[in-house]
Write a protein that holds these residues in place. Structure first.
Motif, PDB file in Angstrom:
ATOM      1  N   ASP A  99       0.840  -1.195   0.000  1.00 49.87           N
ATOM      2  CA  ASP A  99       0.000   0.000   0.000  1.00 49.87           C
ATOM      3  C   ASP A  99       0.883   1.255   0.000  1.00 49.87           C
ATOM      4  OD1 ASP A  99      -2.439   1.282  -0.159  1.00 49.87           O
ATOM      5  OD2 ASP A  99      -2.719   1.368   2.015  1.00 49.87           O
ATOM      6  N   PHE A 100       1.986   1.182  -0.755  1.00 51.28           N
ATOM      7  CA  PHE A 100       2.957   2.270  -0.874  1.00 51.28           C
ATOM      8  C   PHE A 100       2.331   3.365  -1.733  1.00 51.28           C
ATOM      9  CE2 PHE A 100       6.672   4.336  -2.796  1.00 51.28           C
ATOM     10  CZ  PHE A 100       7.452   4.569  -1.676  1.00 51.28           C
ATOM     11  N   LYS A 101       2.122   4.538  -1.132  1.00 56.60           N
ATOM     12  CA  LYS A 101       1.450   5.631  -1.842  1.00 56.60           C
ATOM     13  C   LYS A 101       1.917   6.973  -1.289  1.00 56.60           C
ATOM     14  CE  LYS A 101      -2.433   5.255   1.324  1.00 56.60           C
ATOM     15  NZ  LYS A 101      -3.768   4.788   1.510  1.00 56.60           N
ATOM     16  N   GLU A 102       1.565   8.038  -2.000  1.00 55.64           N
ATOM     17  CA  GLU A 102       1.903   9.374  -1.529  1.00 55.64           C
ATOM     18  C   GLU A 102       1.231   9.619  -0.193  1.00 55.64           C
ATOM     19  OE1 GLU A 102       1.467  12.637  -4.219  1.00 55.64           O
ATOM     20  OE2 GLU A 102       2.328  11.507  -5.887  1.00 55.64           O
ATOM     21  N   ASP A 106       2.374  16.618   5.374  1.00 54.42           N
ATOM     22  CA  ASP A 106       3.240  17.606   4.724  1.00 54.42           C
ATOM     23  C   ASP A 106       4.720  17.244   4.838  1.00 54.42           C
ATOM     24  OD1 ASP A 106       1.035  19.138   4.036  1.00 54.42           O
ATOM     25  OD2 ASP A 106       1.200  20.441   5.796  1.00 54.42           O
ATOM     26  N   PHE A 107       5.115  16.627   5.929  1.00 53.63           N
ATOM     27  CA  PHE A 107       6.524  16.324   6.198  1.00 53.63           C
ATOM     28  C   PHE A 107       6.947  14.952   5.677  1.00 53.63           C
ATOM     29  CE2 PHE A 107       3.893  15.299   9.873  1.00 53.63           C
ATOM     30  CZ  PHE A 107       4.183  13.966  10.074  1.00 53.63           C
ATOM     31  N   SER A 108       6.013  14.220   5.084  1.00 55.36           N
ATOM     32  CA  SER A 108       6.288  12.863   4.626  1.00 55.36           C
ATOM     33  C   SER A 108       5.968  12.731   3.141  1.00 55.36           C
ATOM     34  CB  SER A 108       5.431  11.882   5.439  1.00 55.36           C
ATOM     35  OG  SER A 108       5.623  10.563   5.004  1.00 55.36           O
ATOM     36  N   ALA A 109       6.773  11.943   2.430  1.00 52.86           N
ATOM     37  CA  ALA A 109       6.556  11.756   0.997  1.00 52.86           C
ATOM     38  C   ALA A 109       5.622  10.579   0.718  1.00 52.86           C
ATOM     39  CB  ALA A 109       7.886  11.547   0.283  1.00 52.86           C
ATOM     40  N   TYR A 110       5.794   9.487   1.476  1.00 52.81           N
ATOM     41  CA  TYR A 110       5.022   8.273   1.218  1.00 52.81           C
ATOM     42  C   TYR A 110       4.553   7.657   2.532  1.00 52.81           C
ATOM     43  CZ  TYR A 110       7.453   8.681  -3.232  1.00 52.81           C
ATOM     44  OH  TYR A 110       7.968   9.153  -4.404  1.00 52.81           O
ATOM     45  N   LEU A 137      10.730  -4.767  13.040  1.00 52.40           N
ATOM     46  CA  LEU A 137       9.715  -4.634  11.995  1.00 52.40           C
ATOM     47  C   LEU A 137       8.428  -5.302  12.454  1.00 52.40           C
ATOM     48  CD1 LEU A 137      11.894  -5.467   8.873  1.00 52.40           C
ATOM     49  CD2 LEU A 137      11.330  -3.211   9.792  1.00 52.40           C
ATOM     50  N   THR A 138       7.369  -4.542  12.472  1.00 42.67           N
ATOM     51  CA  THR A 138       6.073  -5.058  12.887  1.00 42.67           C
ATOM     52  C   THR A 138       5.146  -5.095  11.680  1.00 42.67           C
ATOM     53  OG1 THR A 138       6.386  -4.071  15.067  1.00 42.67           O
ATOM     54  CG2 THR A 138       4.156  -4.762  14.489  1.00 42.67           C
ATOM     55  N   GLU A 139       4.700  -6.287  11.363  1.00 45.74           N
ATOM     56  CA  GLU A 139       3.857  -6.474  10.186  1.00 45.74           C
ATOM     57  C   GLU A 139       2.547  -5.704  10.322  1.00 45.74           C
ATOM     58  OE1 GLU A 139       2.533 -10.062   7.205  1.00 45.74           O
ATOM     59  OE2 GLU A 139       3.527 -10.538   9.080  1.00 45.74           O
ATOM     60  N   ASN A 140       2.127  -5.098   9.217  1.00 52.63           N
ATOM     61  CA  ASN A 140       0.871  -4.347   9.088  1.00 52.63           C
ATOM     62  C   ASN A 140       0.802  -3.080   9.918  1.00 52.63           C
ATOM     63  OD1 ASN A 140      -0.283  -6.090   7.147  1.00 52.63           O
ATOM     64  ND2 ASN A 140      -0.842  -7.507   8.775  1.00 52.63           N
ATOM     65  N   MET A 141       1.940  -2.605  10.417  1.00 56.42           N
ATOM     66  CA  MET A 141       1.965  -1.333  11.141  1.00 56.42           C
ATOM     67  C   MET A 141       2.115  -0.203  10.131  1.00 56.42           C
ATOM     68  SD  MET A 141       1.707  -1.350  14.481  1.00 56.42           S
ATOM     69  CE  MET A 141       2.599   0.062  15.069  1.00 56.42           C
ATOM     70  N   PRO A 142       1.288   0.838  10.240  1.00 58.30           N
ATOM     71  CA  PRO A 142       1.420   1.971   9.322  1.00 58.30           C
ATOM     72  C   PRO A 142       2.684   2.770   9.617  1.00 58.30           C
ATOM     73  CG  PRO A 142      -0.326   2.375  10.915  1.00 58.30           C
ATOM     74  CD  PRO A 142       0.179   0.999  11.161  1.00 58.30           C
ATOM     75  N   LEU A 143       3.349   3.173   8.556  1.00 57.85           N
ATOM     76  CA  LEU A 143       4.538   3.989   8.709  1.00 57.85           C
ATOM     77  C   LEU A 143       4.624   5.047   7.631  1.00 57.85           C
ATOM     78  CD1 LEU A 143       6.368   2.296   6.470  1.00 57.85           C
ATOM     79  CD2 LEU A 143       7.028   1.057   8.472  1.00 57.85           C
ATOM     80  N   GLU A 144       5.518   5.981   7.853  1.00 59.81           N
ATOM     81  CA  GLU A 144       5.716   7.107   6.949  1.00 59.81           C
ATOM     82  C   GLU A 144       7.167   7.143   6.482  1.00 59.81           C
ATOM     83  OE1 GLU A 144       3.455   9.471   5.858  1.00 59.81           O
ATOM     84  OE2 GLU A 144       1.850   8.432   6.936  1.00 59.81           O
ATOM     85  N   PHE A 145       7.357   7.594   5.251  1.00 61.20           N
ATOM     86  CA  PHE A 145       8.672   7.841   4.670  1.00 61.20           C
ATOM     87  C   PHE A 145       8.912   9.338   4.801  1.00 61.20           C
ATOM     88  CE2 PHE A 145       7.850   3.692   3.267  1.00 61.20           C
ATOM     89  CZ  PHE A 145       8.959   3.154   2.658  1.00 61.20           C
ATOM     90  N   ILE A 146       9.482   9.722   5.934  1.00 65.92           N
ATOM     91  CA  ILE A 146       9.652  11.129   6.267  1.00 65.92           C
ATOM     92  C   ILE A 146      10.859  11.691   5.515  1.00 65.92           C
ATOM     93  CG2 ILE A 146      10.107  12.765   8.140  1.00 65.92           C
ATOM     94  CD1 ILE A 146       8.593  10.776   9.976  1.00 65.92           C
ATOM     95  N   ILE A 147      10.662  12.829   4.893  1.00 67.03           N
ATOM     96  CA  ILE A 147      11.694  13.465   4.064  1.00 67.03           C
ATOM     97  C   ILE A 147      12.856  13.911   4.930  1.00 67.03           C
ATOM     98  CG2 ILE A 147      12.151  15.380   2.488  1.00 67.03           C
ATOM     99  CD1 ILE A 147       9.011  15.300   1.988  1.00 67.03           C
TER     100      ILE A 147
END
Length: 148
Positions: A99-102, A106-110, A137-147
């Protein structure tokens, strides 16, 4: 006339292949702090409240570098799935971000979820960089790709 048709087809093929390759390299040159979302709703808009698990630097040629642990690997982005393969001597860790998406932040890309991390290690009793990362690493945990 026939020679020009062949030349045209070859040029068209080169343009098509080049366009396809650019789509898969959208992460190249970018660095992200990969972090779990905070539990409390009031912390969701504060990037310092996100718990970082790794920092990934993406380079041309689908190369990825975990700068926290100084481990290199490869990555592949296909639609909404980012697969990162880290390799540390005899250990290998495959992390699928689904579920990799934008991101809406504001501070995160994905944004994404971790799905089924796979650690291959000949000695599971030995603590190493990849073993430590795999346990975080925890499976199914939501995370952010912070810039970064």
């Amino acid at each position: 006339m026939r020679k020009w048709s062949v030349v045209f087809i070859v040029l068209l093929s080169v343009v098509f292949v080049s366009a396809c390759n650019n789509d898969h390299d959208e992460l190249s040159g970018k660095t992200f702090k990969i972090a779990y979302k905070p539990v409390l709703e009031e912390d969701m808009d504060n990037p310092s409240r996100y718990t970082s698990i790794m920092t990934l630097k993406f380079s041309k040629g689908n190369i990825v570098h975990d700068t926290n642990d100084d481990i290199e690997g490869t990555y592949e982005l296909n639609e909404d799935i980012l697969v990162v393969n880290l390799d540390n001597k005899s250990e290998k860790l495959k992390i699928s971000f689904i579920d990799f998406k934008e991101s809406e932040k504001d501070f995160s890309a994905y944004s994404a979820l971790i799905s089924n991390p796979e650690l291959q290690s000949p000695d599971f009793g030995q603590v190493s960089k990849l073993t430590g990362l795999a346990y975080n690493l925890t499976e199914n945990m939501p995370l952010e790709f912070i810039i970064e």
